[in-house]
Design an enzyme around this catalytic site. Structure first.
Site, short mmCIF file in Angstrom:
data_model
loop_
_atom_site.label_atom_id
_atom_site.label_comp_id
_atom_site.label_asym_id
_atom_site.label_seq_id
_atom_site.Cartn_x
_atom_site.Cartn_y
_atom_site.Cartn_z
N LYS A 163 -9.09 -7.32 -1.17
CA LYS A 163 -8.50 -8.53 -1.79
C LYS A 163 -8.83 -9.78 -0.99
O LYS A 163 -9.16 -10.82 -1.56
CB LYS A 163 -6.98 -8.40 -1.91
CG LYS A 163 -6.47 -7.56 -3.04
CD LYS A 163 -4.99 -7.73 -3.23
CE LYS A 163 -4.19 -7.69 -1.95
NZ LYS A 163 -4.33 -6.43 -1.22
N THR A 222 -11.31 -10.27 1.11
CA THR A 222 -12.74 -10.55 1.00
C THR A 222 -13.05 -11.24 -0.32
O THR A 222 -13.82 -12.22 -0.37
CB THR A 222 -13.54 -9.23 1.12
OG1 THR A 222 -13.26 -8.62 2.38
CG2 THR A 222 -15.04 -9.48 0.98
N ARG A 243 -2.27 -14.90 4.21
CA ARG A 243 -1.34 -14.39 5.21
C ARG A 243 -2.02 -14.20 6.56
O ARG A 243 -3.23 -14.02 6.63
CB ARG A 243 -0.77 -13.03 4.76
CG ARG A 243 0.12 -13.09 3.55
CD ARG A 243 0.57 -11.70 3.15
NE ARG A 243 -0.55 -10.86 2.75
CZ ARG A 243 -0.49 -9.54 2.62
NH1 ARG A 243 0.63 -8.90 2.87
NH2 ARG A 243 -1.55 -8.86 2.24
N LYS A 302 -5.78 0.16 8.86
CA LYS A 302 -6.32 -0.59 7.73
C LYS A 302 -7.25 -1.72 8.14
O LYS A 302 -8.17 -2.08 7.43
CB LYS A 302 -5.18 -1.13 6.86
CG LYS A 302 -5.64 -1.80 5.58
CD LYS A 302 -4.45 -2.19 4.73
CE LYS A 302 -4.90 -2.88 3.45
NZ LYS A 302 -5.46 -4.20 3.70
N ALA A 307 3.80 -6.09 1.88
CA ALA A 307 4.19 -6.08 0.46
C ALA A 307 4.82 -4.77 0.03
O ALA A 307 5.42 -4.71 -1.05
CB ALA A 307 2.97 -6.36 -0.41
N PHE A 362 -1.31 -5.51 -1.26
CA PHE A 362 -1.44 -4.21 -1.93
C PHE A 362 -1.70 -4.38 -3.43
O PHE A 362 -2.26 -5.38 -3.86
CB PHE A 362 -0.23 -3.33 -1.64
CG PHE A 362 -0.11 -2.92 -0.20
CD1 PHE A 362 -1.18 -2.31 0.45
CD2 PHE A 362 1.03 -3.18 0.53
CE1 PHE A 362 -1.10 -1.93 1.78
CE2 PHE A 362 1.13 -2.81 1.87
CZ PHE A 362 0.06 -2.19 2.49
N PHE A 371 -19.41 -2.28 -3.89
CA PHE A 371 -19.76 -1.58 -2.65
C PHE A 371 -21.18 -1.04 -2.79
O PHE A 371 -21.68 -0.83 -3.90
CB PHE A 371 -18.78 -0.43 -2.40
CG PHE A 371 -17.46 -0.88 -1.82
CD1 PHE A 371 -17.14 -0.62 -0.50
CD2 PHE A 371 -16.55 -1.59 -2.60
CE1 PHE A 371 -15.94 -1.05 0.04
CE2 PHE A 371 -15.35 -2.02 -2.07
CZ PHE A 371 -15.03 -1.75 -0.75
N TRP A 412 -18.90 -9.62 0.15
CA TRP A 412 -19.07 -9.00 1.46
C TRP A 412 -20.50 -9.21 1.97
O TRP A 412 -20.71 -9.57 3.12
CB TRP A 412 -18.74 -7.52 1.40
CG TRP A 412 -18.59 -6.91 2.77
CD1 TRP A 412 -17.45 -6.74 3.47
CD2 TRP A 412 -19.65 -6.42 3.62
NE1 TRP A 412 -17.71 -6.17 4.70
CE2 TRP A 412 -19.06 -5.97 4.82
CE3 TRP A 412 -21.04 -6.32 3.49
CZ2 TRP A 412 -19.80 -5.43 5.87
CZ3 TRP A 412 -21.78 -5.80 4.54
CH2 TRP A 412 -21.15 -5.34 5.71
#
Length: 556
Positions: free
Chosen positions: A69, A71, A92, A103, A271, A299, A380, A408
């Site tokens: 999210k 990225t 955040r 993570k 979250a 999330f 990806f 990315w």
């Protein structure tokens, strides 16, 4: 392939004063923390109304690695600026729990990052430490009050305010404090939450200004007297000193993306336990300084977006003009039944099966909350063209606008199509009536049940006797109009992390409830969710180091 850290360290940053000028931040409102980080005094803009279109970035139900999210948020804002739009990020701050755990951080990835990445992910400007200090000052003053005569008659067995720290440490979830004799305090059960799950963090991010934050601190409930009366931080008298600790932290942090897009990074509640949104102050400030403000909620949309709308928007008087729903093909295959080791293998049927998860999130955004939605397919390297084409065809059948996001690997250039689509959707909304999952005047148990049914797709919510008693007490003490913050696993619509995709035959089991009067909501704990995570078998901390030149290594 370069790591995120290597990409970040190779980037050439602009002086933060230059970023500030480009963003319209006045020099007299800027306090620099070195060359590349500054705090912005929000009071300098208090008479300036928000003007920006607000873009919320959320996601489908994630895998443990996350679906990118941040990225997508970063590359989307970069893409908007490449397209000639005045865009700004409001994100955040990272907690050191995920940074040293499993993570990762919260600065994005690849060529869609916020810089300086190492500083942001490690100590940044010390905001989380200030929140930790304010939290633990209150805890210390509660125990000191009991020790020094206990004029309020606080029952040590009913102290509910917990200490916190910004590291995953399961050993501290439940402790006994005050051991060692009379001079060391009153022995009692105690415990720690992680700072990102603390009420101070949640209240900090909900506050509209310093005085509102101090008032929220005063409302925090710390326990009960022997007669059963609530005791607040205001009764203890700690709110002034806590506000002094938090004064500088209240100013949002100005940083930049690799491409020089300005970003206000401020506050970091989880979250799945707290409300998962950056501060109201930073969001509103970004909306005053830009034409398009891109923000995110933690999330999946069942957690972050629901709380963004039902808690943050309700309190702050804002509402998203467009919601970007991040989906990855690997996550869709995960929800379609593919195990972790096989997610990089082409599997169109499994991906389409997993689209039930995407559909429920999409329906919630468009039907429950009435917001325009755009799906960002976060690409990806393992994604095949057949999978991408099949997903686009499925989304076309749902009349859902979508675009690939290749932020990315390409930065803003990989999100320009997405940016154009999002701007078109956001600009098409000229006036909006907010839609919430439940009304203010619904009782707490029915609010929880409404989220369970309307957002999670459950049969409803069930409550232990303890939870019902706690909710009834809150109603009796006139907290019934508060919104609810359901703390549950982020890995499923249900409260069982193993139930993937879009389950229907389940209940949300509420085992307990906690009042967060300072934050302005009631937390309902579902399943086995906890407020202090533990480290995994191989924590990320094992791979992080610093060389003889002070250069950080192994940070993602």
């Amino acid at each position: 392939m370069l790591t995120d850290l290597q990409i970040a360290q190779a980037a050439v940053m602009q002086p933060i004063t230059q970023i500030a000028r480009q963003a319209g931040v006045r020099e007299d409102s800027l306090s620099c923390y070195g060359r590349y980080i500054a705090k912005v005094d929000p009071t300098a803009y208090q008479d300036q109304p928000p003007r920006a279109r607000l873009i919320l970035v959320t996601a489908i139900t994630p895998t443990p690695a996350g679906e990118g999210k941040t990225t997508v948020s970063v590359s989307l804002a970069d893409g908007m600026r490449r397209n000639g739009k005045n865009a700004m990020l409001a994100l955040r701050e990272p907690s050191q729990g995920p940074v040293f755990g499993i993570k990762g951080g919260a600065a994005g990835g690849g060529y869609a990052q916020v810089l300086p990445m190492e500083n942001i992910n490690l100590h940044f400007t010390g905001d989380l430490h200030a929140i930790t200090a304010a939290n633990n000052l209150l805890a210390a003053m509660v125990d000191n009050h009991i020790q020094q005569g206990n004029a309020l008659g606080i029952d040590p067995r009913q102290v509910v305010f917990r200490r916190c720290m910004d590291v995953n440490d399961r050993q501290l979830r439940g402790i006994v404090s005050g051991l060692g004799g009379k001079m060391n305090g009153m022995p009692r059960e105690d415990g720690f939450d992680i700072t990102a799950a603390s009420e101070i963090m949640a209240a900090f991010c909900m506050a509209s200004d310093l005085m509102d934050m101090k008032a929220r601190m005063a409302r925090i409930t710390v326990g009960r007297t022997y007669a059963g009366k609530l005791v607040t931080c205001g009764d203890i008298g700690a709110q002034g000193a806590m506000a002094a600790l938090l004064r500088d932290a209240m100013a949002p942090n100005l940083v930049q993306t690799i491409e020089g897009t300005p970003c206000l990074m401020h506050g970091g509640p989880f979250a799945n336990i707290a409300h998962g949104c950056n501060s109201v102050i930073a969001t509103r400030l970004a909306m005053k300084l830009s034409d398009y403000t891109v923000t995110e909620a933690g999330f999946g949309a069942d957690l972050g977006a629901e709380k963004f709308i039902d808690i943050k928007c309700r309190a702050a008087g804002i509402y998203p003009d467009c919601v970007v729903l991040v989906a990855t093909i690997r996550a869709l295959k995960h929800h379609g039944g593919v195990e972790k080791d096989c997610l990089n293998q082409e599997n169109v049927p499994a991906m389409l099966d997993g689209c039930a998860n995407l559909k429920r999130h999409l329906d919630n955004i468009r039907t429950v909350w009435g917001a325009p939605a755009v799906v960002a397919i976060n690409r990806f390297t393992s994604d095949t063209q057949a999978e991408i084409d099949a997903l686009k065809d499925w989304l076309a059948q749902q009349n859902a606008p979508c675009a690939l996001c290749e932020g990315w690997g390409k930065g803003g250039a990989g999100a320009q199509e997405l940016a154009e689509l999002v701007v078109r959707e956001a600009d098409g909304v000229h006036s909006r009536v907010p839609f919430f999952t439940y009304p203010d005047d619904m009782d707490l148990a029915h609010k929880i049940d409404a989220v369970a049914r309307r957002v999670y797709g459950a049969r409803g919510a069930t409550f232990t006797a303890q939870a019902m008693k706690q909710l009834k007490t809150m109603e009796d003490e006139e907290f019934g109009r508060c919104p609810v913050c359901i703390a549950k696993t982020q890995y499923s619509f249900s409260d069982d992390a193993k139930r993937r995709n879009a389950p229907t035959d389940f209940d949300i089991n509420i085992r307990s409830a906690r009042l967060s009067a300072g934050a302005g909501f009631v937390v309902a704990f579902a399943g086995d969710i906890i407020a202090m995570p533990g480290l995994p078998r191989h924590p990320a901390a094992l791979d992080i180091d610093v060389d003889e030149n002070g250069r950080i290594e192994g940070l993602f």
